[in-house]
Structure formats: structure tokens, C-alpha cells
Scaffold this active site. Sequence first.
Site: not given
Length: 230
Positions: A20, A24, A32, A95, A97-98, A113, A180, A204
Site C-alpha cells: 500500500a 499513498t 494500518r 498486494q 487492489i487499486d 489480492h 509494504t 520503505n
Amino acid sequence: MFDLNQAIQQAHYVVFMTGAGVSTASGIPDYRSETGVYAGKQNAEYALSHDNFIQHPQDFWNFVKENLFFPEAQPNVIHRKMAAITNHKGMVITQNIDGLDRQAGAHNLVEFHGNLYQTYCTKCQQAVPWQDYLQDYHHQDCGGIIRSQVVLYGEGIAEQNVQRAIQAVQQADLIVVVGTSFQVYPFAGLIQFRSAAAQLVAVNKTPLAIPQQATMLVGDATEIFDKLEE
């Protein structure tokens, strides 16, 4: 000093494993963090579960519609650079889904996913435009319940996605983990299939719990990727 650009240029097959944090910068919240989808919500994982979808379809639809859909979002520099690199020699395993990797032009892509914008009727199996789904989760043709082709909590990953991801990881001589926490399984477990000779790099904002022989680049991924050659 490790040079990611040089590592990518020298690699024969590059796999990006993403989460994710990649999206962003496109205005899509992660899950989270303090400002993420789950922040301040009770039982957020249950809200996105198969059980909730079956037992409370209205609640499920409301949560998905209000928290996951960002149709105006556009791919950022990370999506674009990954697409250009992997179209030449590699694979993006995400991961997310966008759908932004697909929108950025990535041809070699595993949406591990699923994709939020691929929606269908669970009764007649007919594909339904996501725009219709946002208006009503009932299929106008048959009355069935519409959902996205995403993996909910309590559901298994599509076998085709698992196999394609494993094959890509096995083939890679460079694996770059981006954006991630690397704590969600089975996604995080994919790196166990990498070859002993494969180089593992993580990008990250905060350090990750990754194998000791990996290279950790702590910083803003958009700034790091902006400097990469395609």
C-alpha cells in the site's frame, strides 16, 4: 554505498513486490498507519471479510464503497518506473487492489489480492461495471449480489496468481520490496522461493524485518524511484 539504479541495470530479471505504501503518493491511504483505512475503526478486518460479505452485504458494501474506492487516483512515479522496467525484464507482484500498476502500463503483473475495479455478479457471474456497483450492489439483471474480484479475509489467493508469483520470484536475480510492512502472508512468504543468488532489496520509510543478507533502503520511495533509469 549501494546503488539501486546500477543493480537494476545489471539485473537480468527484476521482481518488484509491492504494498500500500506505493500508492499513498497517489492519494490512496494505506491500511494500518495512523491515517490508514483501519484507523479508528473497530473490527476493520471483519468488515472486509468473507463472513461479513455473506452475512451483512449492505454493511460490507458501505465499508468498501466509502473506504477503498479512489477512481480519480493516478499512477505515480513508482508505478511508472516499475512498469517500464518490468515490461522489459521482470514482473510486478502487488498486494494492491487499486489497479494503478495496470493503469501505469505494467504488462507483466500479478495482482496478488485481485483488482477492486473488476466487479461481477455472484449469482450469474456476469461482469458488471464498477460504476454500477458503486450505485447499487444488487445486479439489475438478475438481482444477485455484486462484488469485486478481491481476496477478502477468510478467502484463499487465486491459484493462478500464486503460481505466477512463485515462478517470477524463482526466476529473479533482483527482488525489490517496496512500500509494504511485509507482514501479510502468503505474500511475504513468496521470498522463500528466491534463488540463493538473487539479490534482495527493500525500500520503505521504516526498516523492515527482512533477511540479514538483504539491503535496506530507508527513505521516501517516490524520491528514490524518481532517480531510476528506465
